[in-house]
Design a protein around this motif. Sequence first.
Motif, mmCIF file in Angstrom:
data_model
loop_
_atom_site.group_PDB
_atom_site.id
_atom_site.type_symbol
_atom_site.label_atom_id
_atom_site.label_comp_id
_atom_site.label_asym_id
_atom_site.label_seq_id
_atom_site.Cartn_x
_atom_site.Cartn_y
_atom_site.Cartn_z
ATOM 1 N N LEU A 159 0.837 -1.200 0.000
ATOM 2 C CA LEU A 159 0.000 0.000 0.000
ATOM 3 C C LEU A 159 0.874 1.253 0.000
ATOM 4 C CD1 LEU A 159 -2.754 1.445 0.225
ATOM 5 C CD2 LEU A 159 -2.532 1.205 2.720
ATOM 6 N N ASP A 160 1.906 1.266 0.843
ATOM 7 C CA ASP A 160 2.832 2.406 0.864
ATOM 8 C C ASP A 160 3.428 2.648 -0.517
ATOM 9 O OD1 ASP A 160 2.531 3.002 3.570
ATOM 10 O OD2 ASP A 160 4.245 1.777 4.183
ATOM 11 N N ALA A 161 3.871 1.585 -1.158
ATOM 12 C CA ALA A 161 4.491 1.713 -2.483
ATOM 13 C C ALA A 161 3.483 2.232 -3.512
ATOM 14 C CB ALA A 161 5.073 0.373 -2.921
ATOM 15 N N LEU A 162 2.269 1.694 -3.491
ATOM 16 C CA LEU A 162 1.249 2.148 -4.432
ATOM 17 C C LEU A 162 0.921 3.623 -4.231
ATOM 18 C CD1 LEU A 162 -1.152 -0.915 -4.352
ATOM 19 C CD2 LEU A 162 0.191 -0.141 -6.322
ATOM 20 N N GLN A 163 0.912 4.052 -2.997
ATOM 21 C CA GLN A 163 0.553 5.438 -2.715
ATOM 22 C C GLN A 163 1.643 6.437 -3.116
ATOM 23 O OE1 GLN A 163 -0.798 5.428 1.403
ATOM 24 N NE2 GLN A 163 -2.879 5.006 0.742
ATOM 25 N N THR A 164 2.865 5.964 -3.370
ATOM 26 C CA THR A 164 3.901 6.889 -3.842
ATOM 27 C C THR A 164 3.642 7.294 -5.286
ATOM 28 O OG1 THR A 164 5.411 5.237 -4.765
ATOM 29 C CG2 THR A 164 5.682 5.785 -2.406
ATOM 30 N N ASP A 165 2.958 6.411 -6.036
ATOM 31 C CA ASP A 165 2.739 6.600 -7.471
ATOM 32 C C ASP A 165 4.071 6.745 -8.212
ATOM 33 O OD1 ASP A 165 0.868 6.511 -9.513
ATOM 34 O OD2 ASP A 165 0.704 8.688 -9.638
ATOM 35 N N GLU A 166 5.091 6.071 -7.687
ATOM 36 C CA GLU A 166 6.440 6.088 -8.251
ATOM 37 C C GLU A 166 6.885 4.653 -8.515
ATOM 38 O OE1 GLU A 166 8.253 8.779 -8.934
ATOM 39 O OE2 GLU A 166 7.039 10.313 -7.940
ATOM 40 N N LEU A 167 8.072 4.495 -9.098
ATOM 41 C CA LEU A 167 8.676 3.181 -9.295
ATOM 42 C C LEU A 167 9.390 2.780 -8.006
ATOM 43 C CD1 LEU A 167 10.258 3.743 -12.825
ATOM 44 C CD2 LEU A 167 8.129 2.525 -12.277
ATOM 45 N N CYS A 168 8.945 1.684 -7.406
ATOM 46 C CA CYS A 168 9.518 1.228 -6.138
ATOM 47 C C CYS A 168 10.247 -0.097 -6.357
ATOM 48 C CB CYS A 168 8.429 1.051 -5.091
ATOM 49 S SG CYS A 168 7.593 2.600 -4.689
ATOM 50 N N PRO A 169 11.526 -0.160 -5.970
ATOM 51 C CA PRO A 169 12.286 -1.387 -6.181
ATOM 52 C C PRO A 169 11.871 -2.499 -5.214
ATOM 53 C CG PRO A 169 13.601 0.169 -4.956
ATOM 54 C CD PRO A 169 12.316 0.873 -5.330
ATOM 55 N N CYS A 170 12.406 -3.660 -5.463
ATOM 56 C CA CYS A 170 12.187 -4.828 -4.621
ATOM 57 C C CYS A 170 12.492 -4.485 -3.157
ATOM 58 C CB CYS A 170 13.099 -5.956 -5.114
ATOM 59 S SG CYS A 170 13.043 -7.434 -4.108
ATOM 60 N N ASN A 171 11.646 -4.919 -2.263
ATOM 61 C CA ASN A 171 11.810 -4.730 -0.817
ATOM 62 C C ASN A 171 11.801 -3.271 -0.382
ATOM 63 O OD1 ASN A 171 11.925 -7.519 -0.315
ATOM 64 N ND2 ASN A 171 14.079 -7.529 -0.889
ATOM 65 N N TRP A 172 11.317 -2.365 -1.231
ATOM 66 C CA TRP A 172 11.226 -0.952 -0.892
ATOM 67 C C TRP A 172 10.408 -0.784 0.378
ATOM 68 C CZ3 TRP A 172 7.098 2.284 -0.184
ATOM 69 C CH2 TRP A 172 7.373 3.651 -0.133
ATOM 70 N N GLN A 173 10.829 0.133 1.230
ATOM 71 C CA GLN A 173 10.109 0.468 2.455
ATOM 72 C C GLN A 173 9.795 1.958 2.464
ATOM 73 O OE1 GLN A 173 9.200 -1.726 5.000
ATOM 74 N NE2 GLN A 173 9.947 -3.373 3.690
ATOM 75 N N GLN A 174 8.714 2.332 3.124
ATOM 76 C CA GLN A 174 8.317 3.730 3.222
ATOM 77 C C GLN A 174 9.486 4.576 3.728
ATOM 78 O OE1 GLN A 174 5.347 4.837 6.187
ATOM 79 N NE2 GLN A 174 4.348 6.115 4.647
ATOM 80 N N GLY A 175 9.728 5.690 3.048
ATOM 81 C CA GLY A 175 10.815 6.598 3.425
ATOM 82 C C GLY A 175 12.080 6.386 2.610
ATOM 83 N N GLU A 176 12.175 5.237 1.935
ATOM 84 C CA GLU A 176 13.353 4.983 1.105
ATOM 85 C C GLU A 176 13.189 5.677 -0.245
ATOM 86 O OE1 GLU A 176 14.479 0.589 2.926
ATOM 87 O OE2 GLU A 176 13.834 0.738 0.849
ATOM 88 N N GLU A 177 14.323 5.806 -0.946
ATOM 89 C CA GLU A 177 14.323 6.407 -2.276
ATOM 90 C C GLU A 177 13.564 5.514 -3.255
ATOM 91 O OE1 GLU A 177 15.649 9.378 -3.426
ATOM 92 O OE2 GLU A 177 15.884 9.829 -1.293
ATOM 93 N N VAL A 178 12.834 6.156 -4.156
ATOM 94 C CA VAL A 178 12.189 5.449 -5.247
ATOM 95 C C VAL A 178 13.112 5.499 -6.451
ATOM 96 C CG1 VAL A 178 9.854 5.884 -4.398
ATOM 97 C CG2 VAL A 178 10.925 7.522 -5.941
ATOM 98 N N LEU A 179 12.810 4.725 -7.453
ATOM 99 C CA LEU A 179 13.644 4.700 -8.662
ATOM 100 C C LEU A 179 13.316 5.908 -9.524
ATOM 101 C CD1 LEU A 179 13.310 0.925 -9.565
ATOM 102 C CD2 LEU A 179 15.220 2.048 -8.400
ATOM 103 N N LYS A 180 14.350 6.495 -10.093
ATOM 104 C CA LYS A 180 14.181 7.631 -11.012
ATOM 105 C C LYS A 180 14.631 7.196 -12.382
ATOM 106 C CE LYS A 180 12.915 10.448 -7.769
ATOM 107 N NZ LYS A 180 11.534 10.811 -7.641
ATOM 108 N N VAL A 181 13.805 7.470 -13.365
ATOM 109 C CA VAL A 181 14.156 7.152 -14.740
ATOM 110 C C VAL A 181 15.075 8.251 -15.248
ATOM 111 C CG1 VAL A 181 13.254 6.764 -17.070
ATOM 112 C CG2 VAL A 181 11.962 5.980 -15.089
ATOM 113 N N ALA A 182 16.223 7.829 -15.809
ATOM 114 C CA ALA A 182 17.222 8.820 -16.264
ATOM 115 C C ALA A 182 16.785 9.544 -17.494
ATOM 116 C CB ALA A 182 18.553 8.113 -16.538
#
Length: 182
Positions: A159-182
Amino acid sequence: MLTVGQKLPSFNLQAVPAGQPKSPSEAFVEISDQSNQGKWLVLFAWPKDFTFVCPTEIAAFSALNEEFEDRDAQILGLSTDSEFVHLAWKRDHEDLRDLKFPMLSDIKRELSEALGILDVNEGVCLRATFIVDPEGIIRHVSVNDLSVGRNPQETLRILDALQTDELCPCNWQQGEEVLKVA
């Protein structure tokens, strides 16, 4: 079975509300797909009341209820048992007495069938979990075998990952960096 990107079916079911009823007239409520408009829904189903694995999951979701609420998400539990059986189980099982979310009764199996989560051999709900966005679109689905409990903490992480509306890597946790497309 319904999957990601599809709309949650309409429903209107009897339920045992959160907490303990103060009077018999408060023992049951109606809950529909419109009851929590504008919120995320975490709808999870279990096979049967008065069983062994189910209360461990239900109690674990209840323990995290405040964290789900902090994310503007409503937890809804579901099985094909009647609201009367839900109430009796809730009164009987110490871990369920102060449950913090409603238990939906799908005794006619209408929602379970529409979701496609009925076990073909047993005729009861599989251990299915749906995360539904505020527009009623299913954003996550998982299903476990009848004998294996799920991890509500992982549902919260998703749910946390979905609510970022960003690309979240494997095992991502709330507060961690999301993936940025170069």
